[in-house]
Design a protein around this motif. Structure first.
Motif, PDB file in Angstrom:
ATOM      1  N   PRO A  37     -20.530  -0.056  -3.775  1.00  0.00           N
ATOM      2  CA  PRO A  37     -19.957  -1.345  -4.167  1.00  0.00           C
ATOM      3  C   PRO A  37     -18.866  -1.149  -5.229  1.00  0.00           C
ATOM      4  N   ASP A  82     -16.264  -3.384  -8.190  1.00  0.00           N
ATOM      5  CA  ASP A  82     -15.890  -4.615  -8.870  1.00  0.00           C
ATOM      6  C   ASP A  82     -14.599  -5.135  -8.241  1.00  0.00           C
ATOM      7  N   LYS A  83     -14.408  -6.436  -8.295  1.00  0.00           N
ATOM      8  CA  LYS A  83     -13.151  -7.020  -7.818  1.00  0.00           C
ATOM      9  C   LYS A  83     -11.968  -6.375  -8.547  1.00  0.00           C
ATOM     10  N   CYS A 120     -10.874  -3.362  -8.614  1.00  0.00           N
ATOM     11  CA  CYS A 120     -11.118  -2.036  -9.187  1.00  0.00           C
ATOM     12  C   CYS A 120      -9.865  -1.175  -9.014  1.00  0.00           C
ATOM     13  N   SER A 164     -10.003   1.683  -6.401  1.00  0.00           N
ATOM     14  CA  SER A 164     -10.359   1.399  -5.013  1.00  0.00           C
ATOM     15  C   SER A 164      -9.416   2.140  -4.070  1.00  0.00           C
ATOM     16  N   ASP A 167     -13.726  -4.713   2.342  1.00  0.00           N
ATOM     17  CA  ASP A 167     -13.897  -5.280   1.004  1.00  0.00           C
ATOM     18  C   ASP A 167     -15.121  -4.635   0.351  1.00  0.00           C
ATOM     19  N   SER A 174     -16.281  -5.204  -2.509  1.00  0.00           N
ATOM     20  CA  SER A 174     -16.912  -6.050  -3.526  1.00  0.00           C
ATOM     21  C   SER A 174     -17.850  -7.097  -2.930  1.00  0.00           C
TER      22      SER A 174
END
Length: 661
Positions: free
Chosen positions: A109, A111-112, A114, A117, A141, A143
């Motif tokens: 997972p 974090d929004k 990131c 990413s 996605d 997140s």
């Protein structure tokens, strides 16, 4: 300024027809062991341009037909040269406005937003520099809630289908043969899904996240079936660190233990690699097995050593029958008998062994690796990190000093990111205690810095970059260890140079590009010392790339000196060492320095002076041995190999290959 000369080190001087066959018939002969269409290029840039040509052509073809061009893209570092080439073409007029991009995998997972990413890496390296429309960029996605992943993956597959499928899939390969994030064990029928990342892949991904602990445990990835549905596929790999897995993918069987091997089933897939990554393919390392070999001294040596290992005999016990039964009858025709060939290779290997790495004074040097004169040579040993010198050639350094050569050690980088926080804490406790005991706690600078660092560590998250002060202290710790090791070896401290090349000082595992400023620092030292011998790292399989950049800086500086007509170069020899991550193949070794048990113990003691790099060092990798253990094992193995071939039995040996600019 040539900044990539290390990519041109082709130790075997591989004939061009082995990697660039002239006809279809010749290619069929050369590649008889290969199950995946593979193109080999001497330089990374050549391979990148070939792939970029196909991508550009596909984009233009689709645009002419009023269609979109759909690309599935990975984020591995091996794709950077291709992205850079495509960016250059965009700057020259190529438009990507009809391109649709599907990100091949995303960490989970996350974090929004990131920063680390996969999609942000892809944006940083490629998408932000071309005109792909925002609405045409698609990614898993990382997140979303775990309960929603299955439906999210199904929708991702439907989105790919809605765009007409993938036109080109462009992917690098991992050290375990993974493509996208498809780990060993992935099924040929797998589609987009969540998958657990294995330890080896996590270590590769730690370059992006700063520390292994920060790499998410899972990925959402396109499956093997999804990728194989692309109309065209390109796999890429550069550098010898990928050579073993390249051999498995290209010449091995189809197996889920090497997921990229499934690409053998694709009807329009191509593997594009450089000569270093191809170094373990049969046509490169054992060409006599697939074609009429072009016999050179090194090829003959490689074939005879291979034969010795195959039949488990020393060189002087090989017979005509051994040669005939194992495809080496050409050598019998060339030399007349096994005996003549055996004697030549035995003598060649014998002549690589020397206890005088700086040359033996007043001796016939006809068959010695190094010249006798000048009797006392000026020597520079370039060390990428502040311990590579003693790990890789500590015994040779001690010999050079004991034999009265003028030895300089040049530490190219600070090595500060490889120091743990606890080392800083320990040193700051000492400095603070010193201030209290001997300065009545009056040094306000020490008191403030001690407090600031203590507070920083208390609040530091694993992904946080160290402050400049902490990085400086970590660099000082490594400087102190290096000075102590040099003193132990009898090297004066005014001969110890800390170059602190700027490319290293990113504060992260992923370094800045190596450039002119780095080269000029190295060149200034060369002009100052005017060495008769240079030792430089040839251990280009270093997983974090620092060795390669450091070697490129030295070679670029030497190249500039050569172009400038520097006279000192006329009497200078350049030797490449290994030892930290790999060892030279015996057919390439041109100088081998033996060590007694006492000398090996001295080398170990010197490595141990680098105490911050022992058990708690951040970048020991997946090899559980400490660096001194790795070095000793490799040095023992080299000595044992020489002994198994019928040469003298030494405790350990350090090997070198000459570089001729």
């Amino acid at each position: 300024m040539k900044l990539n000369l290390s990519s041109q080190i082709v130790l075997n001087k591989v004939p061009e027809q082995y990697y660039r066959p002239r006809t279809a018939v010749e290619r069929s002969e050369m590649t008889r062991c290969e199950k995946l269409f593979t193109d080999i290029y001497p330089k990374v840039e050549e391979g990148a341009k070939v792939i970029a040509d196909v991508v550009e052509s596909e984009i233009k073809r689709a645009k002419a037909a009023g269609k979109k061009c759909v690309l599935a893209l990975g984020t591995g570092l091996s794709l950077n040269p291709i992205y850079e080439e495509l960016i250059h073409r965009h700057e020259a007029g190529l438009s990507f406005d009809n391109v649709v991009v599907f990100n091949a995998y995303e960490y989970f997972p996350l974090d929004k937003n990131c920063a680390q990413s996969a999609i942000n890496q892809l944006r940083h390296r490629f998408l932000d520099h071309v005109d792909v429309k925002a609405e045409n960029i698609h990614t898993p996605d990382g997140s979303i809630a775990q309960d929603d992943v299955f439906e999210h993956c199904r929708a991702y597959e439907q989105l790919i289908a809605a765009e007409g499928g993938i036109d080109i899939a462009l992917l690098g390969i991992g050290r375990m043969g993974n493509i996208a994030a498809n780990e060993p064990g992935s099924s040929l029928a797998s589609q987009s899904r969540i998958i657990l990342i294995d330890q080896t892949a996590r270590e590769e991904m730690s370059n992006s996240f700063g520390t292994l602990d920060q790499v998410p445990p899972c990925s959402i990835t396109m499956g093997i079936h999804t990728l194989l549905s692309a109309h065209k596929m390109f796999l890429t790999a550069w550098g010898e660190e990928k050579s073993e897995v390249v051999q498995k993918i290209v010449e091995g069987g189809i197996t889920d233990t090497v997921p990229a091997s499934f690409v053998q089933t694709h009807n329009d897939a191509k593997f594009v690699i450089d000569l270093a990554a191809a170094s373990k393919l049969t046509r490169i390392v054992h060409p006599w097995l697939v074609t009429n070999c072009e016999w050179t001294d090194k090829t003959i040596r490689a074939a005879v050593v291979w034969l010795c290992q195959l039949v488990q005999k020393p060189i002087l016990k090989l017979t005509n029958k051994d040669y005939n039964e194992n495809g080496l009858s050409d050598l019998l025709a060339l030399f007349g008998s096994a005996y003549n060939c055996n004697i030549k290779i035995f003598n060649d290997l014998q002549h690589t062994i020397t206890g005088w790495p700086g040359g033996k004074p007043n001796a016939d040097d006809t068959n010695r690796p190094e010249r006798a004169l000048p009797a006392q040579k000026r020597v520079i040993v370039f060390s990428p990190h502040p311990d590579d010198d003693v790990i890789s050639m500590g015994g040779t350094i001690r010999r050079l000093v004991q034999q009265n050569h003028d030895v300089h050690i040049a530490y190219e980088t600070s090595g500060n990111i490889a120091v743990g926080d606890e080392e800083v804490t320990r040193f700051m406790h000492f400095v603070n205690g010193f201030n209290q005991l001997f300065c009545d706690n009056k040094d306000e600078v020490i008191k403030k810095m001690y407090g600031d660092i203590k507070e920083f560590f208390a609040q530091k998250k694993p992904s946080d970059m160290d402050t400049p002060e902490v990085r400086t202290i970590k660099g000082l710790i490594r400087r102190g260890e290096a000075r102590t090791a040099c003193t132990y070896n009898g090297i004066p401290l005014d001969h110890v140079h800390f170059l602190d090349l700027p490319f290293y000082e990113s504060g992260k595992i992923e370094k800045l590009p190596m450039g002119e400023a780095d080269v000029n620092i190295v060149r200034e030292l060369l002009q100052q010392v005017k060495p008769h011998q240079i030792y430089v790292a040839g251990d280009l399989a270093d997983p974090h790339g620092t060795h390669r950049k450091c070697t490129d800086a030295v070679m670029a500086a030497i190249d500039l000196e050569k172009e400038a007509g520097a006279k000192w170069l006329d009497d200078c020899r350049i030797w490449m060492y290994r030892g930290a991550w790999a060892e030279w193949e015996i057919e390439n070794i041109e100088m081998c320095v033996p060590m007694s048990p006492e000398e090996l113990r001295g080398k170990r003691n010197c490595i141990l002076k680098h105490s911050s790099q022992m058990e708690s060092a951040p970048f020991l990798g997946n090899d559980e041995r400490l660096f001194w253990q790795r070095a000793e094992d490799r040095n023992h193995a080299t000595a044992e190999l020489y002994h198994s071939l019928g040469l003298a039995c030494y405790e350990a040996m350090e090997a070198f290959v000459r570089y001729i600019p």
